[in-house]
Design a protein around this motif. Structure first.
Motif, PDB file in Angstrom:
ATOM      1  N   LEU A 144       0.681  -1.476   0.234  1.00  0.00           N
ATOM      2  CA  LEU A 144      -0.317  -0.324  -0.149  1.00  0.00           C
ATOM      3  C   LEU A 144       1.057   1.133   0.053  1.00  0.00           C
ATOM      4  N   ASN A 145       1.909   1.075   0.938  1.00  0.00           N
ATOM      5  CA  ASN A 145       2.766   2.632   1.058  1.00  0.00           C
ATOM      6  C   ASN A 145       3.711   2.827  -0.847  1.00  0.00           C
ATOM      7  N   VAL A 146       3.724   1.406  -1.155  1.00  0.00           N
ATOM      8  CA  VAL A 146       4.760   1.632  -2.419  1.00  0.00           C
ATOM      9  C   VAL A 146       3.526   2.027  -3.507  1.00  0.00           C
ATOM     10  N   VAL A 147       2.148   1.635  -3.161  1.00  0.00           N
ATOM     11  CA  VAL A 147       1.248   2.397  -4.067  1.00  0.00           C
ATOM     12  C   VAL A 147       1.293   4.005  -3.593  1.00  0.00           C
ATOM     13  N   LYS A 148       0.951   4.331  -2.807  1.00  0.00           N
ATOM     14  CA  LYS A 148       0.884   5.542  -2.845  1.00  0.00           C
ATOM     15  C   LYS A 148       1.813   6.425  -3.234  1.00  0.00           C
ATOM     16  N   THR A 149       3.039   6.127  -2.538  1.00  0.00           N
ATOM     17  CA  THR A 149       4.217   6.998  -3.140  1.00  0.00           C
ATOM     18  C   THR A 149       4.163   7.067  -4.222  1.00  0.00           C
ATOM     19  N   SER A 150       3.981   5.803  -5.197  1.00  0.00           N
ATOM     20  CA  SER A 150       3.552   5.747  -6.955  1.00  0.00           C
ATOM     21  C   SER A 150       2.887   7.354  -6.949  1.00  0.00           C
ATOM     22  N   LEU A 151       1.576   7.037  -6.455  1.00  0.00           N
ATOM     23  CA  LEU A 151       0.083   8.000  -6.542  1.00  0.00           C
ATOM     24  C   LEU A 151       1.113   9.076  -6.783  1.00  0.00           C
ATOM     25  N   ILE A 152       1.456   9.590  -5.384  1.00  0.00           N
ATOM     26  CA  ILE A 152       1.626  10.945  -5.026  1.00  0.00           C
ATOM     27  C   ILE A 152       3.024  11.352  -6.394  1.00  0.00           C
ATOM     28  N   THR A 153       3.937  10.688  -6.915  1.00  0.00           N
ATOM     29  CA  THR A 153       4.253  11.228  -7.179  1.00  0.00           C
ATOM     30  C   THR A 153       4.265  10.827  -8.804  1.00  0.00           C
ATOM     31  N   ASN A 192       2.826  24.575  -9.627  1.00  0.00           N
ATOM     32  CA  ASN A 192       3.346  25.112  -8.615  1.00  0.00           C
ATOM     33  C   ASN A 192       2.136  24.876  -6.846  1.00  0.00           C
ATOM     34  N   LEU A 193       1.983  23.376  -7.732  1.00  0.00           N
ATOM     35  CA  LEU A 193       1.557  22.827  -6.024  1.00  0.00           C
ATOM     36  C   LEU A 193       2.055  21.164  -6.207  1.00  0.00           C
ATOM     37  N   GLU A 194       2.069  21.440  -4.607  1.00  0.00           N
ATOM     38  CA  GLU A 194       2.275  19.459  -4.353  1.00  0.00           C
ATOM     39  C   GLU A 194       1.782  18.878  -2.932  1.00  0.00           C
ATOM     40  N   VAL A 195       1.672  17.918  -3.831  1.00  0.00           N
ATOM     41  CA  VAL A 195       0.870  16.530  -2.325  1.00  0.00           C
ATOM     42  C   VAL A 195       1.421  15.859  -1.736  1.00  0.00           C
ATOM     43  N   THR A 196       1.364  16.266  -0.428  1.00  0.00           N
ATOM     44  CA  THR A 196       2.021  15.043   0.463  1.00  0.00           C
ATOM     45  C   THR A 196       1.178  14.291   0.770  1.00  0.00           C
ATOM     46  N   GLU A 197      -0.286  14.521   1.031  1.00  0.00           N
ATOM     47  CA  GLU A 197      -1.289  13.797   2.437  1.00  0.00           C
ATOM     48  C   GLU A 197      -2.244  13.394   0.884  1.00  0.00           C
ATOM     49  N   LEU A 198      -2.751  12.461   0.372  1.00  0.00           N
ATOM     50  CA  LEU A 198      -3.386  11.731  -0.155  1.00  0.00           C
ATOM     51  C   LEU A 198      -4.488  11.956   0.116  1.00  0.00           C
TER      52      LEU A 198
END
Length: 359
Positions: A248-257, A267-273
């Motif tokens: 799950l964490n791997v998926v979340k990291t991929s989605l954030i990327t 100029n927007l950035e996401v850290t918490e999905l």
């Protein structure tokens, strides 16, 4: 001499009255014994009957092996049960607003098949061949038969257990009516939020060898939102969560990327999905970037404050997704706004699978 026979006559009268009185006494005692026996039998046969639940006279006339189900009065007072009733009633009234149908009581308004017919026709887009108005019991049951046959034909292939029948609906069995409405709401993905883990206790009365037997049974009316919404079709994301939760964490990291690759252009950035997509703004902007168009600001709330405004934004983002050729998201806007992680991940995962090669 004329007075001598009189005592004998009185004795005879007294003897007759005595016999009559004795007969009356015996009959009274016999009735008391019968009543006591009946009371004892009921006490034995209904050891679990909850307080406030009565066995009606018609139950004693049930045919052999027949069964009757009654809602335990305490369940009616349960707050989650009341909430479920309100959600279902509001949903029906919203769907049938154009027909000027107003439902106030599910038992009284659904038993004759009229409301169920109109609701099914509206949801399915199918016109049923039934009489519009039926007053007789036979006519009402015929209408119910037609409606339920159509409903069952649609739901059975999806694995539904049919918890309702013509007789149970027509006899105003509230649990059966709720089962039917919940099934319809879930199948047609109604834009409502059913309260989770709602159950009701019912008294099941059966007749076996001439004796009434009762049991208290708990009926689960709703489960979790995730289970209810994902009942019919499963996607790769479901499989991933079920069989590889460690990834799950791997998926979340991929989605954030993935999302930052595009949102960084603004100029927007996401850290918490789960939290940063909850108001719908980033979803809308992301869709504009993926489809390469500018979304007019008057179409959504750039700084939403209320729950309704956030739901509007997410729903609008879902419309943009469908305009882009994607299927309607399985999640509901309300679930994303309520920070439901799985719902948010499913929406983003769907975008990822369709736009992962987009620049």
């Amino acid at each position: 001499m004329s007075a001598t026979p009189q005592p004998a006559k009185m004795k005879k009268d007294e003897s007759f009255l005595g016999k009559l009185g004795g007969t009356l006494v015996r009959k009274k005692k016999s009735k008391e014994v019968s009543d006591l026996h009946e009371e004892g039998k009921n006490a034995i046969n209904a050891p679990m009957l909850p307080t406030g639940t009565e066995i009606h006279p018609e139950d004693t006339l049930m045919e052999e092996n027949a069964e009757r189900i009654m809602l335990d009065p305490t369940s009616r007072e349960n707050l989650k049960f009341k909430d479920l009733l309100k959600v279902l009633i509001d949903w029906i009234n919203s769907e049938l607003e154009e027909d000027r149908i107003i439902v106030k009581d599910l038992e009284e308004d659904c038993y004759d098949g009229q409301v169920l017919q109109k609701l099914f026709e509206k949801l399915s887009g199918r016109k049923l061949n039934v009489a519009e108005v039926t007053q007789s019991e036979i006519g009402q049951k015929q209408k119910l038969q037609t409606v339920l046959e159509s409903v069952n034909e649609m739901l059975r292939p999806h694995g539904w257990t049919i918890e309702w029948s013509v007789d149970s609906i027509h006899s105003k069995n509230l649990v059966a009516i709720i089962y039917l409405l919940v099934a319809l709401a879930m199948h047609f993905q109604a834009p409502i939020r059913l309260p989770e883990h709602v159950s009701a206790q019912v008294v099941v009365v059966k007749k076996r060898e001439g004796i009434l037997q009762t049991a208290l049974v708990t009926k689960e009316l709703t489960s979790t939102t995730e289970m209810m919404m994902g009942r019919f079709e499963r996607d790769a994301f479901d499989t991933l969560l079920d069989h590889a939760p460690d990834k799950l964490n791997v998926v979340k990291t991929s989605l954030i990327t993935f999302v930052n690759k595009h949102l960084n252009k603004l100029n927007l950035e996401v850290t918490e999905l789960e939290s940063q997509f909850a108001d719908g703004v980033y979803l809308i902007l992301l869709m504009g970037l993926l489809e390469d168009y500018f979304v007019p600001l008057f179409n959504f709330f750039l700084t939403p404050e209320s729950f309704e405004q956030k739901v509007h934004n997410v729903a609008f983002a879902f419309e943009l997704m469908q305009d882009g050729g994607l299927k309607k998201p399985k999640a509901r806007p309300e679930d994303v706004v309520n920070l439901n992680l799985k719902s948010t991940l499913r929406v983003l995962y769907n975008l990822f699978t369709n736009y992962k090669n987009s620049e």
